[in-house]
Write a protein that holds these residues in place. Sequence first.
Motif, mmCIF file in Angstrom:
data_model
loop_
_atom_site.group_PDB
_atom_site.id
_atom_site.type_symbol
_atom_site.label_atom_id
_atom_site.label_comp_id
_atom_site.label_asym_id
_atom_site.label_seq_id
_atom_site.Cartn_x
_atom_site.Cartn_y
_atom_site.Cartn_z
ATOM 1 N N THR A 152 0.829 -1.212 0.000
ATOM 2 C CA THR A 152 0.000 0.000 0.000
ATOM 3 C C THR A 152 0.861 1.260 0.000
ATOM 4 O OG1 THR A 152 -0.170 -0.032 2.427
ATOM 5 C CG2 THR A 152 -1.924 -1.121 1.183
ATOM 6 N N PHE A 153 2.041 1.169 0.624
ATOM 7 C CA PHE A 153 2.892 2.343 0.771
ATOM 8 C C PHE A 153 3.541 2.736 -0.548
ATOM 9 C CE2 PHE A 153 6.375 4.854 2.677
ATOM 10 C CZ PHE A 153 5.655 5.550 3.622
ATOM 11 N N THR A 154 3.907 1.759 -1.361
ATOM 12 C CA THR A 154 4.576 2.041 -2.629
ATOM 13 C C THR A 154 3.708 2.885 -3.570
ATOM 14 O OG1 THR A 154 5.940 0.059 -2.442
ATOM 15 C CG2 THR A 154 5.705 1.013 -4.639
ATOM 16 N N PRO A 155 2.456 2.465 -3.847
ATOM 17 C CA PRO A 155 1.630 3.314 -4.713
ATOM 18 C C PRO A 155 1.324 4.678 -4.110
ATOM 19 C CG PRO A 155 0.345 1.474 -3.844
ATOM 20 C CD PRO A 155 1.773 1.192 -3.521
ATOM 21 N N MET A 156 1.306 4.765 -2.789
ATOM 22 C CA MET A 156 1.098 6.068 -2.161
ATOM 23 C C MET A 156 2.217 7.022 -2.545
ATOM 24 S SD MET A 156 -0.088 4.890 1.667
ATOM 25 C CE MET A 156 0.501 6.432 2.387
ATOM 26 N N GLY A 157 3.467 6.541 -2.460
ATOM 27 C CA GLY A 157 4.598 7.381 -2.832
ATOM 28 C C GLY A 157 4.540 7.802 -4.283
ATOM 29 N N HIS A 158 4.182 6.863 -5.156
ATOM 30 C CA HIS A 158 4.088 7.184 -6.581
ATOM 31 C C HIS A 158 2.976 8.198 -6.850
ATOM 32 C CE1 HIS A 158 7.152 4.471 -7.896
ATOM 33 N NE2 HIS A 158 6.546 3.404 -7.397
ATOM 34 N N GLY A 159 1.904 8.122 -6.071
ATOM 35 C CA GLY A 159 0.808 9.074 -6.257
ATOM 36 C C GLY A 159 1.251 10.500 -6.017
ATOM 37 N N LEU A 160 2.017 10.714 -4.942
ATOM 38 C CA LEU A 160 2.504 12.061 -4.656
ATOM 39 C C LEU A 160 3.566 12.485 -5.660
ATOM 40 C CD1 LEU A 160 2.681 14.602 -2.950
ATOM 41 C CD2 LEU A 160 4.273 13.389 -1.418
ATOM 42 N N ALA A 161 4.474 11.561 -6.003
ATOM 43 C CA ALA A 161 5.531 11.892 -6.962
ATOM 44 C C ALA A 161 4.940 12.283 -8.315
ATOM 45 C CB ALA A 161 6.481 10.703 -7.129
ATOM 46 N N ASP A 162 3.910 11.571 -8.740
ATOM 47 C CA ASP A 162 3.273 11.894 -10.023
ATOM 48 C C ASP A 162 2.615 13.273 -9.970
ATOM 49 O OD1 ASP A 162 4.031 9.505 -11.176
ATOM 50 O OD2 ASP A 162 2.138 8.488 -10.767
ATOM 51 N N THR A 163 2.000 13.592 -8.834
ATOM 52 C CA THR A 163 1.344 14.896 -8.681
ATOM 53 C C THR A 163 2.365 16.026 -8.739
ATOM 54 O OG1 THR A 163 -0.438 13.944 -7.336
ATOM 55 C CG2 THR A 163 -0.083 16.314 -7.157
ATOM 56 N N LEU A 164 3.471 15.878 -8.004
ATOM 57 C CA LEU A 164 4.499 16.916 -8.006
ATOM 58 C C LEU A 164 5.218 16.992 -9.350
ATOM 59 C CD1 LEU A 164 5.880 16.367 -4.409
ATOM 60 C CD2 LEU A 164 4.660 18.378 -5.248
ATOM 61 N N TYR A 165 5.320 15.860 -10.033
ATOM 62 C CA TYR A 165 5.908 15.840 -11.374
ATOM 63 C C TYR A 165 5.046 16.669 -12.336
ATOM 64 C CZ TYR A 165 7.194 13.925 -15.974
ATOM 65 O OH TYR A 165 7.567 13.777 -17.293
ATOM 66 N N ARG A 166 3.742 16.476 -12.271
ATOM 67 C CA ARG A 166 2.847 17.269 -13.134
ATOM 68 C C ARG A 166 2.916 18.743 -12.782
ATOM 69 N NH1 ARG A 166 -0.606 12.868 -12.060
ATOM 70 N NH2 ARG A 166 -1.842 14.114 -10.615
ATOM 71 N N ASN A 167 3.032 19.050 -11.492
ATOM 72 C CA ASN A 167 3.197 20.446 -11.085
ATOM 73 C C ASN A 167 4.459 21.045 -11.687
ATOM 74 O OD1 ASN A 167 0.906 20.862 -9.583
ATOM 75 N ND2 ASN A 167 1.885 20.557 -7.600
ATOM 76 N N ALA A 168 5.544 20.257 -11.647
ATOM 77 C CA ALA A 168 6.817 20.746 -12.183
ATOM 78 C C ALA A 168 6.723 21.037 -13.677
ATOM 79 C CB ALA A 168 7.922 19.722 -11.914
ATOM 80 N N LEU A 169 5.834 20.313 -14.359
ATOM 81 C CA LEU A 169 5.634 20.534 -15.792
ATOM 82 C C LEU A 169 4.624 21.649 -16.071
ATOM 83 C CD1 LEU A 169 5.502 16.843 -17.111
ATOM 84 C CD2 LEU A 169 7.440 18.432 -17.157
ATOM 85 N N GLY A 170 4.055 22.183 -15.005
ATOM 86 C CA GLY A 170 3.088 23.264 -15.170
ATOM 87 C C GLY A 170 1.694 22.786 -15.509
ATOM 88 N N GLU A 171 1.395 21.533 -15.186
ATOM 89 C CA GLU A 171 0.072 20.980 -15.495
ATOM 90 C C GLU A 171 -0.832 21.159 -14.282
ATOM 91 O OE1 GLU A 171 0.558 16.943 -16.697
ATOM 92 O OE2 GLU A 171 1.952 17.429 -18.310
ATOM 93 N N PHE A 172 -1.680 22.150 -14.344
ATOM 94 C CA PHE A 172 -2.620 22.413 -13.252
ATOM 95 C C PHE A 172 -4.040 22.326 -13.801
ATOM 96 C CE2 PHE A 172 1.080 25.272 -12.994
ATOM 97 C CZ PHE A 172 1.751 24.631 -11.971
ATOM 98 N N ASP A 173 -4.383 21.145 -14.283
ATOM 99 C CA ASP A 173 -5.644 21.018 -15.019
ATOM 100 C C ASP A 173 -6.795 20.521 -14.167
ATOM 101 O OD1 ASP A 173 -4.681 17.892 -16.699
ATOM 102 O OD2 ASP A 173 -4.682 18.511 -14.611
#
Length: 266
Positions: free
Chosen positions: A223-244
């Motif tokens: 359960t912990f592994t996908p949790m980490g990926h969920g946050l990393a993916d969100t911050l990755y999209r933020n870094a790309l300027g994707e605020f959709d």
Amino acid sequence: MGENDQDRLSATALQTIGAVSKLPLVRVDRDAFLRRQFGKSEHLDAVISEGPHVVYSAKSLRKMADGLIRRSATRTSLASFASGIPGNPVVMVAAGGADVAQYFGFAINLAQQIAYLFGEDDLFDGGGELSEEAQMRIIAYLGAMFGAAGAAALVSQTSKVAGENIGKKLAAQALTRTAWYPLVKKVGAAIGVKITKKTVEKTVTKAVPVVGGVVSGGLTYFTFTPMGHGLADTLYRNALGEFDEAMDLNPGFVADQSRAKDQDRE
């Protein structure tokens, strides 16, 4: 979910975050963390002063986050296994609560690492305390980890990097009226549900000492592994300027704006 239930669950989330943040395992020193991760980089000074996101591509940072998540998930599982071994029914509920605190402590620890990797500021102040803004950021991070509706929008609103990409942050009043009040409560309630469920799960696994430890550790890892990926993916999209992700406006803010326009016309 009724408003009273949402208030109660959101309060549970804030209380848990406040208590867990005092555990020694929770806090990550931003500068020390970045020095460990980028110690061999010739651009270390820029990484620390400006943030890794200024020096390295979002794609490379997202790849680095995978390693952080794997290591953190392993450590969390081993800790959960060790705490799952004592099975005295007399202390079963207390042990379950302690294990949940530890679980969320590791989650906040990992959230800081991922956030710092993507250029966010230090979460704790100089005295090791959490400000109200920091609590909101933790709710946003945990919400993204659990896939809570609205969490990605909340992350983008409280993110330093998102503010840089947008060009300027929303005014404090606008942010409070549109995001922090209704959206934090909504995401916080979702986390409160998770805390309640985790408390039950962890209490049950304490009933059988050795098997309970194995089950607890296994569930934690997967359960912990996908949790980490969920946050990393969100911050990755933020870094790309994707605020959709659309955000719901606070009705009070909408009403204030409407009255202001009416006054301007008069």
